[in-house]
Write a protein that holds these residues in place. Structure first.
Motif, PDB file in Angstrom:
ATOM      1  N   SER A 116       0.817  -1.212   0.000  1.00  0.00           N
ATOM      2  CA  SER A 116       0.000   0.000   0.000  1.00  0.00           C
ATOM      3  C   SER A 116       0.852   1.264   0.000  1.00  0.00           C
ATOM      4  O   SER A 116       0.446   2.295  -0.558  1.00  0.00           O
ATOM      5  CB  SER A 116      -0.960  -0.004   1.198  1.00  0.00           C
ATOM      6  N   SER A 117       2.053   1.210   0.578  1.00  0.00           N
ATOM      7  CA  SER A 117       2.908   2.401   0.574  1.00  0.00           C
ATOM      8  C   SER A 117       3.446   2.692  -0.829  1.00  0.00           C
ATOM      9  O   SER A 117       3.554   3.860  -1.224  1.00  0.00           O
ATOM     10  CB  SER A 117       4.058   2.245   1.566  1.00  0.00           C
ATOM     11  N   THR A 118       3.754   1.649  -1.594  1.00  0.00           N
ATOM     12  CA  THR A 118       4.223   1.901  -2.966  1.00  0.00           C
ATOM     13  C   THR A 118       3.079   2.352  -3.866  1.00  0.00           C
ATOM     14  O   THR A 118       3.291   3.153  -4.781  1.00  0.00           O
ATOM     15  CB  THR A 118       4.911   0.661  -3.553  1.00  0.00           C
ATOM     16  N   LYS A 119       1.863   1.881  -3.602  1.00  0.00           N
ATOM     17  CA  LYS A 119       0.721   2.402  -4.359  1.00  0.00           C
ATOM     18  C   LYS A 119       0.452   3.860  -3.985  1.00  0.00           C
ATOM     19  O   LYS A 119       0.135   4.685  -4.848  1.00  0.00           O
ATOM     20  CB  LYS A 119      -0.517   1.553  -4.108  1.00  0.00           C
ATOM     21  N   ALA A 120       0.584   4.185  -2.707  1.00  0.00           N
ATOM     22  CA  ALA A 120       0.431   5.585  -2.296  1.00  0.00           C
ATOM     23  C   ALA A 120       1.465   6.457  -2.986  1.00  0.00           C
ATOM     24  O   ALA A 120       1.160   7.556  -3.482  1.00  0.00           O
ATOM     25  CB  ALA A 120       0.553   5.698  -0.775  1.00  0.00           C
ATOM     26  N   GLY A 121       2.702   5.958  -3.032  1.00  0.00           N
ATOM     27  CA  GLY A 121       3.749   6.708  -3.715  1.00  0.00           C
ATOM     28  C   GLY A 121       3.462   6.911  -5.188  1.00  0.00           C
ATOM     29  O   GLY A 121       3.713   7.987  -5.747  1.00  0.00           O
ATOM     30  N   SER A 122       2.916   5.890  -5.832  1.00  0.00           N
ATOM     31  CA  SER A 122       2.603   6.023  -7.259  1.00  0.00           C
ATOM     32  C   SER A 122       1.491   7.045  -7.482  1.00  0.00           C
ATOM     33  O   SER A 122       1.524   7.821  -8.445  1.00  0.00           O
ATOM     34  CB  SER A 122       2.217   4.667  -7.857  1.00  0.00           C
ATOM     35  N   ASP A 123       0.496   7.077  -6.575  1.00  0.00           N
ATOM     36  CA  ASP A 123      -0.552   8.099  -6.666  1.00  0.00           C
ATOM     37  C   ASP A 123       0.045   9.501  -6.577  1.00  0.00           C
ATOM     38  O   ASP A 123      -0.334  10.415  -7.336  1.00  0.00           O
ATOM     39  CB  ASP A 123      -1.559   7.936  -5.532  1.00  0.00           C
ATOM     40  N   LEU A 124       0.960   9.679  -5.649  1.00  0.00           N
ATOM     41  CA  LEU A 124       1.558  11.001  -5.455  1.00  0.00           C
ATOM     42  C   LEU A 124       2.401  11.409  -6.657  1.00  0.00           C
ATOM     43  O   LEU A 124       2.451  12.591  -7.022  1.00  0.00           O
ATOM     44  CB  LEU A 124       2.394  11.013  -4.175  1.00  0.00           C
ATOM     45  N   LEU A 125       3.058  10.442  -7.288  1.00  0.00           N
ATOM     46  CA  LEU A 125       3.781  10.747  -8.525  1.00  0.00           C
ATOM     47  C   LEU A 125       2.822  11.256  -9.597  1.00  0.00           C
ATOM     48  O   LEU A 125       3.108  12.252 -10.277  1.00  0.00           O
ATOM     49  CB  LEU A 125       4.518   9.506  -9.031  1.00  0.00           C
ATOM     50  N   VAL A 126       1.689  10.585  -9.743  1.00  0.00           N
ATOM     51  CA  VAL A 126       0.715  11.030 -10.753  1.00  0.00           C
ATOM     52  C   VAL A 126       0.262  12.450 -10.457  1.00  0.00           C
ATOM     53  O   VAL A 126       0.219  13.311 -11.359  1.00  0.00           O
ATOM     54  CB  VAL A 126      -0.491  10.068 -10.800  1.00  0.00           C
ATOM     55  N   ARG A 127      -0.064  12.724  -9.215  1.00  0.00           N
ATOM     56  CA  ARG A 127      -0.517  14.080  -8.865  1.00  0.00           C
ATOM     57  C   ARG A 127       0.561  15.124  -9.156  1.00  0.00           C
ATOM     58  O   ARG A 127       0.265  16.220  -9.653  1.00  0.00           O
ATOM     59  CB  ARG A 127      -0.899  14.127  -7.383  1.00  0.00           C
ATOM     60  N   ALA A 128       1.816  14.785  -8.872  1.00  0.00           N
ATOM     61  CA  ALA A 128       2.907  15.729  -9.106  1.00  0.00           C
ATOM     62  C   ALA A 128       3.109  15.982 -10.596  1.00  0.00           C
ATOM     63  O   ALA A 128       3.373  17.120 -11.015  1.00  0.00           O
ATOM     64  CB  ALA A 128       4.196  15.203  -8.480  1.00  0.00           C
ATOM     65  N   TRP A 129       3.003  14.917 -11.417  1.00  0.00           N
ATOM     66  CA  TRP A 129       3.213  15.087 -12.864  1.00  0.00           C
ATOM     67  C   TRP A 129       2.059  15.867 -13.499  1.00  0.00           C
ATOM     68  O   TRP A 129       2.258  16.580 -14.466  1.00  0.00           O
ATOM     69  CB  TRP A 129       3.407  13.726 -13.533  1.00  0.00           C
ATOM     70  N   VAL A 130       0.859  15.746 -12.942  1.00  0.00           N
ATOM     71  CA  VAL A 130      -0.251  16.576 -13.419  1.00  0.00           C
ATOM     72  C   VAL A 130       0.028  18.039 -13.108  1.00  0.00           C
ATOM     73  O   VAL A 130      -0.089  18.912 -13.984  1.00  0.00           O
ATOM     74  CB  VAL A 130      -1.579  16.131 -12.768  1.00  0.00           C
ATOM     75  N   ARG A 131       0.428  18.318 -11.877  1.00  0.00           N
ATOM     76  CA  ARG A 131       0.610  19.707 -11.454  1.00  0.00           C
ATOM     77  C   ARG A 131       1.876  20.327 -12.029  1.00  0.00           C
ATOM     78  O   ARG A 131       1.872  21.500 -12.452  1.00  0.00           O
ATOM     79  CB  ARG A 131       0.647  19.775  -9.926  1.00  0.00           C
ATOM     80  N   SER A 132       2.966  19.569 -12.047  1.00  0.00           N
ATOM     81  CA  SER A 132       4.251  20.133 -12.463  1.00  0.00           C
ATOM     82  C   SER A 132       4.442  20.162 -13.973  1.00  0.00           C
ATOM     83  O   SER A 132       5.070  21.077 -14.506  1.00  0.00           O
ATOM     84  CB  SER A 132       5.397  19.343 -11.828  1.00  0.00           C
TER      85      SER A 132
END
Length: 332
Positions: free
Chosen positions: A149-165
């Protein structure tokens, strides 16, 4: 969208989505799958050859991924290592696939401008107390419990960062526990069903009171397609079906449907970090995208799932011995 790329499309929920899209739309689908132990070409049998293509490959292969992104209108990213017990015994593949793999896809989306939808899990939110009236929402803070679940959480945060950045056109969905046909026998529901078929008593971690929020895989697939077609870029949508059941309830329903006494199971030592309860508030999906689940009757869904495993032993039998050997090492 005419052409979809589905990563991890030979796995359980990925293959269900592929079948759903090809049966309910005119789109063409390409599956990219590494064919690890959890992926099976048998799960993709019977698909229309003129609208379906399979590519064996790794989502960490940047050149292959970028080439495929450029040739498709949108990508649905199911590929993941997803079993909690396996993540506890060997977390490295989870970091590689779930984090590095998702990063590779995001870079391909960034380079090609291709629409991306990222599939995630409610387990990123941690767990709730058994008597907590609340449910997870899109604003619930992340609090993962396991390497999975921590690696899935990390992957979600990567997606959010790539959308914003970087302006990547992506959405995210976090879904509750899936059940239905073509699920690997290491997972909870098919393991219990196939054990009963083999005359083996099911086993439950701890006291069996842990609660999961169950959804039929077809409902998950219909929700993902709705998000892909109508979801707002940068948004997260939770997918659920009001299917909260304790593990003990689930096993007893399975036993009853299979004509076995409902107390014919054993309790075993709990696993480390075992989350107590998951519960999904999917009202945003309902209110914004006008989506509703079709499979409301969990018992009827289990009966149909039992029937599928009884009728498709040739599909699951090759997996069974290896899966049980892994559990034997831990005594579970």
């Amino acid at each position: 969208m005419d052409n979809l790329l589905v990563t991890g499309g030979a796995g359980f929920i990925g293959s269900d989505f592929v079948h759903y899209v090809l049966e309910n739309t005119d789109m063409s689908v390409t599956v990219l799958d590494k064919l690890t132990y959890a992926g099976s070409l048998a799960s993709l049998e019977g698909l229309p050859a003129e609208r379906f293509r399979f590519v064996q490959g790794d989502i960490c292969d940047a050149s292959l991924v970028t080439e495929l992104f450029a040739a498709h209108d949108a990508v649905v990213h199911y590929a993941a290592e997803s079993h909690n017990d396996n993540s506890l015994s060997g977390p490295a593949p989870f970091v590689q696939t779930n984090l590095v793999g998702t990063f590779t896809l995001l870079e391909a989306a960034r380079a090609t401008g291709t629409r991306l939808h990222h599939i995630s899990t409610d387990e990123v939110y941690g767990d709730l107390e058994l008597d907590d009236p609340d449910r997870f929402t899109e604003s619930t803070p992340y609090n993962p419990s396991s390497p999975y679940s921590s690696t899935k959480a990390g992957s979600d945060l990567l997606v959010r960062a790539w959308v914003r950045s970087f302006g990547v056109a992506a959405t995210i969905s976090n879904c509750s526990n899936n059940y239905g046909p073509r699920q690997h026998v290491e997972k909870f529901i098919p393991r219990q069903i196939t054990n009963v078929i083999d005359g083996v008593r099911p086993r439950l971690y701890g006291d069996g009171r842990n609660v999961r929020d169950w959804i039929h895989a077809d409902d998950h697939s219909s929700a993902v397609l709705r998000i892909l077609e109508r979801g707002r870029i940068g948004e997260t949508y939770l997918i659920g079906a009001d299917g909260e059941k304790s593990n003990r309830d689930v096993v007893e329903i399975i036993l009853e449907e299979m004509g076995v006494p409902t107390d014919a199971y054993d309790l075993v030592v709990d696993r480390p970090g075992h989350d107590k309860r998951y519960a999904i508030d999917w009202s945003k999906l309902r209110d914004e995208l006008d989506w509703e689940p079709r499979y409301r009757d969990f018992r009827a869904g289990i009966a149909a799932t039992v029937a599928w495993y009884r009728a498709n032993e040739a599909w699951w039998r090759p997996q069974k011995a290896e899966a049980e050997a892994k559990y034997a090492v831990t005594g579970h």
